[in-house]
Write an enzyme that holds these catalytic residues in place. Structure first.
Site, short mmCIF file in Angstrom:
data_model
loop_
_atom_site.label_atom_id
_atom_site.label_comp_id
_atom_site.label_asym_id
_atom_site.label_seq_id
_atom_site.Cartn_x
_atom_site.Cartn_y
_atom_site.Cartn_z
N CYS A 101 -3.94 -9.90 1.41
CA CYS A 101 -4.57 -9.10 2.46
C CYS A 101 -5.79 -9.78 3.08
O CYS A 101 -6.31 -9.34 4.10
CB CYS A 101 -4.95 -7.72 1.92
SG CYS A 101 -3.53 -6.82 1.32
N ASN A 136 -1.75 0.33 5.22
CA ASN A 136 -2.27 -0.97 4.81
C ASN A 136 -1.28 -2.04 5.28
O ASN A 136 -0.19 -2.16 4.74
CB ASN A 136 -2.40 -0.98 3.28
CG ASN A 136 -2.91 -2.31 2.73
OD1 ASN A 136 -2.92 -3.32 3.44
ND2 ASN A 136 -3.32 -2.31 1.48
N HIS A 145 -10.86 -4.78 5.59
CA HIS A 145 -9.43 -4.63 5.30
C HIS A 145 -9.08 -3.15 5.10
O HIS A 145 -9.74 -2.43 4.35
CB HIS A 145 -9.05 -5.43 4.05
CG HIS A 145 -7.65 -5.15 3.61
ND1 HIS A 145 -6.58 -5.26 4.47
CD2 HIS A 145 -7.13 -4.74 2.43
CE1 HIS A 145 -5.47 -4.93 3.83
NE2 HIS A 145 -5.78 -4.61 2.59
O1 UT7 Z 1 -4.48 -4.22 -0.01
C1 UT7 Z 1 -4.89 -4.92 -1.13
C2 UT7 Z 1 -5.88 -4.17 -1.91
N1 UT7 Z 1 -5.34 -2.92 -2.36
C3 UT7 Z 1 -6.15 -1.93 -2.58
O2 UT7 Z 1 -7.31 -2.05 -2.32
C4 UT7 Z 1 -5.58 -0.66 -3.15
C5 UT7 Z 1 -6.66 0.11 -3.83
N2 UT7 Z 1 -6.18 1.27 -4.53
C6 UT7 Z 1 -5.94 2.47 -3.93
O3 UT7 Z 1 -6.08 2.61 -2.73
C7 UT7 Z 1 -5.59 3.63 -4.81
O4 UT7 Z 1 -5.77 3.27 -6.17
C8 UT7 Z 1 -4.14 4.15 -4.61
C9 UT7 Z 1 -4.03 4.84 -3.25
C10 UT7 Z 1 -3.14 3.02 -4.69
C11 UT7 Z 1 -3.81 5.17 -5.68
O5 UT7 Z 1 -4.77 6.23 -5.66
P1 UT7 Z 1 -5.51 6.71 -6.98
O6 UT7 Z 1 -6.41 7.77 -6.57
O7 UT7 Z 1 -6.12 5.49 -7.62
O8 UT7 Z 1 -4.34 7.31 -7.82
P2 UT7 Z 1 -3.74 6.92 -9.26
O9 UT7 Z 1 -2.77 5.82 -9.11
O10 UT7 Z 1 -4.82 6.76 -10.27
O11 UT7 Z 1 -3.01 8.26 -9.61
C12 UT7 Z 1 -3.72 9.52 -9.75
C13 UT7 Z 1 -2.70 10.63 -9.84
C14 UT7 Z 1 -1.65 10.35 -10.90
O12 UT7 Z 1 -1.25 11.60 -11.43
P3 UT7 Z 1 -1.81 12.11 -12.84
O13 UT7 Z 1 -1.46 11.04 -13.83
O14 UT7 Z 1 -3.29 12.25 -12.64
O15 UT7 Z 1 -1.12 13.40 -13.04
C15 UT7 Z 1 -0.50 9.76 -10.10
O16 UT7 Z 1 0.74 9.94 -10.72
O17 UT7 Z 1 -2.01 10.73 -8.59
C16 UT7 Z 1 -0.61 10.56 -8.82
N3 UT7 Z 1 -0.05 9.85 -7.68
C17 UT7 Z 1 0.50 10.48 -6.64
N4 UT7 Z 1 0.69 11.78 -6.38
C18 UT7 Z 1 1.30 12.10 -5.21
C19 UT7 Z 1 -0.02 8.51 -7.46
N5 UT7 Z 1 0.55 8.26 -6.27
C20 UT7 Z 1 0.90 9.47 -5.75
C21 UT7 Z 1 1.51 9.85 -4.55
N6 UT7 Z 1 1.70 11.17 -4.32
N7 UT7 Z 1 1.92 8.96 -3.63
#
Ligand code: UT7
Length: 335
Positions: free
Chosen positions: A112, A284, A254
């Site tokens: 990215c 993204n 980004h």
């Molecule tokens: O481009 C290169 C650089 N990339 C980045 O900078 C990405 C940075 N990371 C992020 O933007 C975020 O970490 C994400 C958007 C990818 C994920 O968000 P998060 O708030 O970190 O969620 P998580 O993966 O920790 O998941 C939290 C909860 C989980 O449920 P439980 O275990 O708390 O019950 C996941 O299963 O959210 C759940 N979850 C979702 N729920 C509905 C994860 N993805 C989804 C989804 N829809 N799409």
């Protein structure tokens, strides 16, 4: 006056098919409300079957050439992590599609952060006298490498391309690229990657697993590194070029997650309203995200000639980069 690299044209493109959060919620366990509140994304564009990264790059490149009012360059640098194939590079195909003849053309890979790396390569080629005019492109087509079983990754990426024409000029003219800060940390290469298709997998002789062609990402860790690296790199660059946070009219960071943009703004003490936000409509777009956000802001009149623009990016590698420019007069075509 020293020979500098000057931004002379800008172009961007996303494929026509819009995929809304509700469209995704129809095929995986997610919701518009989760995606909006956790990422800021409302919709993204995904390429139709048969479209390649090179196709996206060529349209953005064509628009950048038109924006610059030129029909030739000495070098094409394409930043992508989703090339048309492992070999040959995609850039020669793009150059050919653009009618640029036998111009030098090659790919670089910095995830990215790729577009800012491509700009730095362009600036270096100009400083070294290797080229007088360079087409620097960032393009990625991740939609075909998203695992439908991995909802956290699948909902954030969109396809797109952005390009800039950079020409030799003077350091004190509008559009001169004022400096760069670049870095990487391979110790954290596991945080975002495509495990398959490379020498690491092929050399082991292990049977290929279909899911190895998908991107895997540890989102929470990437979030923390994204904030720290973009803020840290921006601070380094601001110090190098003698700007303070108060000098920054616009920050094109980004576009991974609006919460990352806000946190970077808070760390840098730049007003959140100064962060360009385009991810709500395109997600993204990896190497394309910064030129897409700049084009969007130029089109709606936010970016004006003379504005001081800080650009900063972060991605897999880990890789990060920052650059700064005083915005020039630019005619920009619609995305
Ligand atoms: O481009 C290169 C650089 N990339 C980045 O900078 C990405 C940075 N990371 C992020 O933007 C975020 O970490 C994400 C958007 C990818 C994920 O968000 P998060 O708030 O970190 O969620 P998580 O993966 O920790 O998941 C939290 C909860 C989980 O449920 P439980 O275990 O708390 O019950 C996941 O299963 O959210 C759940 N979850 C979702 N729920 C509905 C994860 N993805 C989804 C989804 N829809 N799409």
């Amino acid at each position: 006056m020293s020979r500098a690299a000057v931004l002379a044209g800008l172009g961007a493109y996303v494929p026509p098919r819009t995929v809304t959060n509700d469209d995704l919620a129809a095929t995986m366990v997610t919701s518009d409300s989760w995606i909006r509140t956790r990422t800021g994304i409302r919709e993204r564009h995904w390429a139709d079957t048969g479209t390649t990264t090179g196709d996206l790059a060529a349209v953005a490149g064509q628009r950048a050439l038109k924006s610059a009012g030129v029909d030739s360059v000495d070098l094409v640098v394409l930043a992508t992590s989703t090339p048309n194939q492992p070999m040959p590079a995609t850039a020669p195909e793009v150059a050919e599609a653009l009618g640029l003849g036998t111009v030098a053309a090659y790919d670089i890979s910095a995830a990215c952060a790729g577009f800012l790396y491509a700009l730095s390569v362009a600036a270096g080629a100009i400083a070294a006298g290797v080229a007088d005019r360079v087409l620097a492109i960032g393009a990625d087509l991740w939609s075909t490498r998203l695992n439908p079983e991995d909802r956290a990754v699948s909902v954030i990426f969109g396809d797109g391309a952005g390009a800039a024409v950079v020409r030799a000029g003077d350091a004190d003219e509008p559009g001169a690229l004022l400096g760069f800060d670049l870095g990487s940390d391979g110790a954290h290469r596991e945080l975002a990657r495509v495990p398959g298709d490379g020498s690491r997998e092929l050399s082991t002789g292990d049977p290929r697993r279909p899911e190895d062609r998908y991107m895997v990402m540890q989102g929470k860790d990437m979030f923390t590194h994204a904030v720290n690296r973009m803020a840290g790199s921006s601070e380094q660059l601001l110090g190098k070029i003698g700007w303070t946070a108060a000098d920054v009219d616009w920050c094109a960071a980004h576009q991974a997650n609006v919460r990352i943009l806000h946190t970077v703004a808070d760390v840098l003490e730049v007003d959140r309203a100064r962060m360009l936000v385009h991810l709500d409509r395109v997600g993204n777009t990896s190497a394309a995200s910064i030129p897409l956000a700049l084009t969007d802001a130029a089109l709606d009149g936010r970016l004006k000639a003379g504005d001081r623009v800080l650009m900063t990016a972060f991605g897999g590698g880990l890789s990060w980069a920052s650059a700064a420019v005083r915005w020039p007069e630019l005619a920009v075509l619609d995305i």
